[in-house]
Structures are given as structure tokens and as C-alpha cells.
Design an enzyme around this catalytic site. Structure first.
Site, PDB file in Angstrom:
ATOM      1  N   LYS A   1      65.440  -6.807 -45.013  1.00  0.00           N
ATOM      2  CA  LYS A   1      66.133  -6.030 -46.036  1.00  0.00           C
ATOM      3  C   LYS A   1      66.720  -4.814 -45.329  1.00  0.00           C
ATOM      4  O   LYS A   1      65.984  -3.966 -44.822  1.00  0.00           O
ATOM      5  CB  LYS A   1      65.185  -5.577 -47.143  1.00  0.00           C
ATOM      6  CG  LYS A   1      65.896  -4.753 -48.214  1.00  0.00           C
ATOM      7  CD  LYS A   1      64.934  -4.037 -49.125  1.00  0.00           C
ATOM      8  CE  LYS A   1      65.713  -3.064 -50.017  1.00  0.00           C
ATOM      9  NZ  LYS A   1      64.828  -2.161 -50.777  1.00  0.00           N
TER      10      LYS A   1
ATOM     11  N   ALA B   1      66.321  -1.004 -56.772  1.00  0.00           N
ATOM     12  CA  ALA B   1      66.157   0.452 -56.915  1.00  0.00           C
ATOM     13  C   ALA B   1      66.532   0.974 -58.298  1.00  0.00           C
ATOM     14  O   ALA B   1      67.530   0.584 -58.883  1.00  0.00           O
ATOM     15  CB  ALA B   1      66.962   1.215 -55.865  1.00  0.00           C
TER      16      ALA B   1
END
Length: 265
Positions: free
Chosen positions: A106, A193
Site C-alpha cells: 500500500k 481514510a
């Protein structure tokens, strides 16, 4: 009429050569304890968790949070959290590959210390280089369709636009941008997020995103394990609603029991 099977297993999804059933990706940081982290992973039913390479003890024989991740059920996704340049992100990804024996990463290249917003230019630079080196790059980016398309063109098997700033708990700030991204890229879209609660996950899934990545909303909840379960159910409900297809929005009322065809009308 045949009732839908409520006990049916959730539909799967693929990214690169990997397949999953759970549409929740969790993190491994900020939990009150490693034991609670492990219990949250189980409650959420996650099959992939992110690990910050710079913040985990990788020394053999010493205690590590990795000891509390069920590697038989859960795939590790090392991330480059804490990197502010493409060079640092590339080096961190290489470290993760060596330490965890995986080509998956990631990618995070942060552009601002206060807001923790991604550096698009740095992310693109690092993504292109890591793809050349054989990595499967899942990049964290703003909810920007141009950035997502360029990362797709660079060879990333998925894109990870933010819902809101990291750890903010604000939820989906711009559904419009996410819809455009979903229309314009062919790779999986994983919202990353800013999720605060289960309804945020449901909204994201109702839009048609492939999966949702979250950490703080569970780790810092008053009851992390119950929140992890709530997130799982939110993802399942949102995906089911997306597949069922919502009714169109209308400006005015529409009678639930129309009078057309009623005798005497």
C-alpha cells in the site's frame, strides 16, 4: 415468491491475482492491545490488514504485533506510512518485500505533515518505479479522478481514494468525486481514510466501491470489537443495497398506494 437467502456468503472480489470475500480491510495500529486488535480482525471478518513497515518490529525472535495476526486467514499488506518522498517510499516498500516476502504494497507518499494529504506527484513517481520493480501497488490518493486514472495507467491493480483526511472520522466528504472515479477507472476502487462509523462504510458500499479500508474508527472506538462487527455489517448491508438498486430520488412525493385503477376513482 422466493425469498433471498439471507445466509448466503458475501460475493467475492478480486485485485490482481488475489480474491477475497470480505470487503473490509483493517489496519494494525492504535489498538489498546494486540489482543484487542486480533479480536477486532476476527469480528470484522477481514481477510487483509495493513502493516506499517516503519513501525513494526521485524527482528526475528522478538515480540511483534505480527504474532497477533492470523496469517492463515489474513493477508498482510505492508504500507509505506510515514514516508514524505518517493525515494523513502520506494526504499520502505523494498524493505517490506524482503521482510514479509510479498510483492504487494500500500503506497503512501504524504505531502503535508499537518493534513497528511497525499503527494500526488510523489505517489505517481513511486508507483511507476515500484511497478517496474515487480510490485503490486495499491496507492493512497486524493479523491481525484485524474490521479486515479494516471495510477491505473501506471499499472496499479487498484486505487485507494480517501473519503476524508486520515483519522478524521468525517466519513464520505464527496460522493460526487467517488462516483466519477468509479465511472472512469476499470480497476477496483478501495475507499481509504476518514471513515468514522458503520454508516460511512454502508454509504461507500452503496456507491459501488469495491472495498473499504479503515483503522482508527475501530481501534479508537469506545468498544473496538463491537465497532468492528458494526463495520462488517455496514459493509454487507451497503453492498446488498448496491446490488439491489435504490429507487430514484424525486423532488416531490410519490404515493405508496396510487389510486390509479381503484374502483370509483
Amino acid at each position: 415468491m422466493t425469498e433471498p437467502d439471507a445466509s448466503a456468503k458475501p460475493d467475492g472480489w478480486a485485485v490482481g491475482d488475489l480474491t477475497f470475500r470480505s470487503r473490509l480491510v483493517l489496519g494494525t495500529g492504535k489498538y489498546p492491545s494486540h489482543e484487542i486488535m486480533r479480536a477486532c480482525h476476527e469480528a470484522a471478518g477481514t481477510e487483509m490488514v495493513t502493516v506499517a513497515i516503519r513501525r513494526v518490529n521485524l527482528r526475528q525472535g522478538e515480540p511483534s504485533l505480527l504474532d497477533f495476526v492470523d496469517r492463515k486467514k489474513i493477508r498482510l499488506l505492508p504500507n509505506t506510512a510515514g514516508c514524505y518522498t518517493a525515494k523513502d517510499a520506494i526504499l520502505t516498500a523494498q524493505l517490506g518485500r524482503e521482510a514479509l516476502a510479498t510483492e504487494w504494497v500500500k503506497l503512501e507518499v504524504i505531502g503535508d505533515e499537518k493534513t497528511l494529504m497525499p503527494d500526488v506527484e510523489g505517489t505517481l513517481e513511486a508507483a511507476r518505479e515500484l511497478v517496474k520493480q515487480g510490485f503490486q501497488v495499491l496507492p493512497y490518493v486524493p479523491d481525484d479522478v485524474v490521479a486515479c486514472r494516471k495510477l491505473e495507467e501506471a499499472g496499479c491493480p487498484a486505487v485507494m481514494p480517501l473519503a476524508a483526511p486520515i483519522g478524521s472520522g468525517l466519513g464520505i466528504r464527496n460522493q460526487h468525486n467517488l462516483r466519477i472515479i468509479l465511472e472512469c477507472v476499470k480497476v477496483p476502487v478501495i475507499v481509504d481514510a476518514g471513515v468514522g462509523t458503520a454508516s460511512d462504510v454502508a454509504i461507500a458500499m452503496e456507491l459501488g466501491v469495491t472495498a473499504v479500508l479503515l483503522n482508527t474508527a475501530v481501534a479508537l472506538a469506545r468498544d473496538p470489537i463491537r465497532m468492528a462487527l458494526a463495520m462488517k455489517r455496514g459493509a454487507e448491508a451497503g453492498r446488498l443495497a448496491f446490488e439491489a438498486g435504490r429507487i430514484p430520488r424525486k423532488l416531490y412525493a410519490s404515493a405508496s398506494s396510487p389510486i390509479e385503477g381503484v374502483v370509483g376513482s
